[in-house]
Write a protein that holds these residues in place. Sequence first.
Motif, PDB file in Angstrom:
ATOM      1  N   ASP A 162      50.673  23.581  34.623  1.00  0.00           N
ATOM      2  CA  ASP A 162      50.897  24.289  35.886  1.00  0.00           C
ATOM      3  C   ASP A 162      49.535  24.447  36.559  1.00  0.00           C
ATOM      4  OD1 ASP A 162      51.358  26.034  37.971  1.00  0.00           O
ATOM      5  OD2 ASP A 162      52.734  27.321  36.846  1.00  0.00           O
ATOM      6  N   LEU A 163      49.251  23.617  37.540  1.00  0.00           N
ATOM      7  CA  LEU A 163      47.954  23.643  38.198  1.00  0.00           C
ATOM      8  C   LEU A 163      47.738  24.897  39.031  1.00  0.00           C
ATOM      9  CD1 LEU A 163      47.607  19.912  39.345  1.00  0.00           C
ATOM     10  CD2 LEU A 163      46.591  21.023  37.357  1.00  0.00           C
ATOM     11  N   SER A 164      48.804  25.577  39.391  1.00  0.00           N
ATOM     12  CA  SER A 164      48.662  26.784  40.215  1.00  0.00           C
ATOM     13  C   SER A 164      48.174  27.976  39.409  1.00  0.00           C
ATOM     14  CB  SER A 164      50.002  27.130  40.889  1.00  0.00           C
ATOM     15  OG  SER A 164      50.973  27.528  39.926  1.00  0.00           O
ATOM     16  N   THR A 165      48.355  27.941  38.085  1.00  0.00           N
ATOM     17  CA  THR A 165      47.967  29.065  37.239  1.00  0.00           C
ATOM     18  C   THR A 165      46.945  28.694  36.161  1.00  0.00           C
ATOM     19  OG1 THR A 165      49.785  28.660  35.675  1.00  0.00           O
ATOM     20  CG2 THR A 165      50.229  30.139  37.548  1.00  0.00           C
ATOM     21  N   ASN A 166      46.682  27.415  35.988  1.00  0.00           N
ATOM     22  CA  ASN A 166      45.814  26.911  34.909  1.00  0.00           C
ATOM     23  C   ASN A 166      46.402  27.168  33.519  1.00  0.00           C
ATOM     24  OD1 ASN A 166      44.116  26.275  37.033  1.00  0.00           O
ATOM     25  ND2 ASN A 166      42.271  26.958  35.987  1.00  0.00           N
ATOM     26  N   PHE A 167      47.712  27.320  33.449  1.00  0.00           N
ATOM     27  CA  PHE A 167      48.395  27.444  32.161  1.00  0.00           C
ATOM     28  C   PHE A 167      49.058  26.106  31.815  1.00  0.00           C
ATOM     29  CE2 PHE A 167      48.046  31.967  32.938  1.00  0.00           C
ATOM     30  CZ  PHE A 167      47.956  32.504  31.661  1.00  0.00           C
ATOM     31  N   PHE A 168      49.281  25.920  30.522  1.00  0.00           N
ATOM     32  CA  PHE A 168      50.041  24.756  30.074  1.00  0.00           C
ATOM     33  C   PHE A 168      50.915  25.159  28.899  1.00  0.00           C
ATOM     34  CE2 PHE A 168      46.095  24.555  27.614  1.00  0.00           C
ATOM     35  CZ  PHE A 168      46.562  24.363  26.320  1.00  0.00           C
ATOM     36  N   GLN A 169      51.918  24.353  28.655  1.00  0.00           N
ATOM     37  CA  GLN A 169      52.775  24.508  27.482  1.00  0.00           C
ATOM     38  C   GLN A 169      52.819  23.181  26.755  1.00  0.00           C
ATOM     39  OE1 GLN A 169      57.307  24.923  27.497  1.00  0.00           O
ATOM     40  NE2 GLN A 169      56.674  27.026  27.097  1.00  0.00           N
ATOM     41  N   GLY A 170      52.706  23.248  25.428  1.00  0.00           N
ATOM     42  CA  GLY A 170      52.737  22.045  24.619  1.00  0.00           C
ATOM     43  C   GLY A 170      53.854  22.103  23.599  1.00  0.00           C
ATOM     44  N   ARG A 171      54.313  20.927  23.207  1.00  0.00           N
ATOM     45  CA  ARG A 171      55.394  20.832  22.229  1.00  0.00           C
ATOM     46  C   ARG A 171      55.105  19.671  21.283  1.00  0.00           C
ATOM     47  NH1 ARG A 171      60.824  18.539  22.520  1.00  0.00           N
ATOM     48  NH2 ARG A 171      60.239  17.636  24.542  1.00  0.00           N
TER      49      ARG A 171
END
Length: 204
Positions: A162-171
Amino acid sequence: MAWADPRAPMPRLIGDEVLAIEQEGAVRAREYSAGRAAAHAAMEQLGHVPRPVLQGKGAAPVWPQGLTGSISHSARDSLAVVSDDPNILALGLKIGPAIALESASWPVVCKNSEMHWLASLGPSQRGHFAMLLKCIKHAIFKAQFQITGDALAFHDIEVRIDLSTNFFQGRVLGAPSGTVVDKPCGGRFALLSDCFVAGVEWRR
């Protein structure tokens, strides 16, 4: 998180930490020592007396009881993150160059869904965000390795950014059902000067 300079004179190691560099060259010894210095500083930030961080399987850090963390290096920076939160099972940290990854390497690093995401970006951005994906996947590798001891390939991990928040999720794909690494992990990334930094945590 704490920082140390791998170009500086070697800092003091604690106890058996020195055993890992007895056969190493000067550059690797300074890198290793700076990483341990950063880890010790991160422990002090939490109010702990610094303790040895030994080297285990695959040269991965072995954290003292009650702590977990991760160490990452560049030619200029050694970073360490440490936690004493009992709900955090593993941390992964990676610093990497904020340069464009050559396009021939994108399919090696990226799943189809990630390739589609890159295609949605401007042409001048794609190489840099492919490198960010590589950096994030390395952070996830390091966290899951603390839990499973398994070496993964890039295509074993799928990432959503998510470039708008600088968060990511990985799986982790194909992880045994019901295991800790079967659950998604979450993290953040940042651009610091000319480097990407990605950090991830797996919670119980």
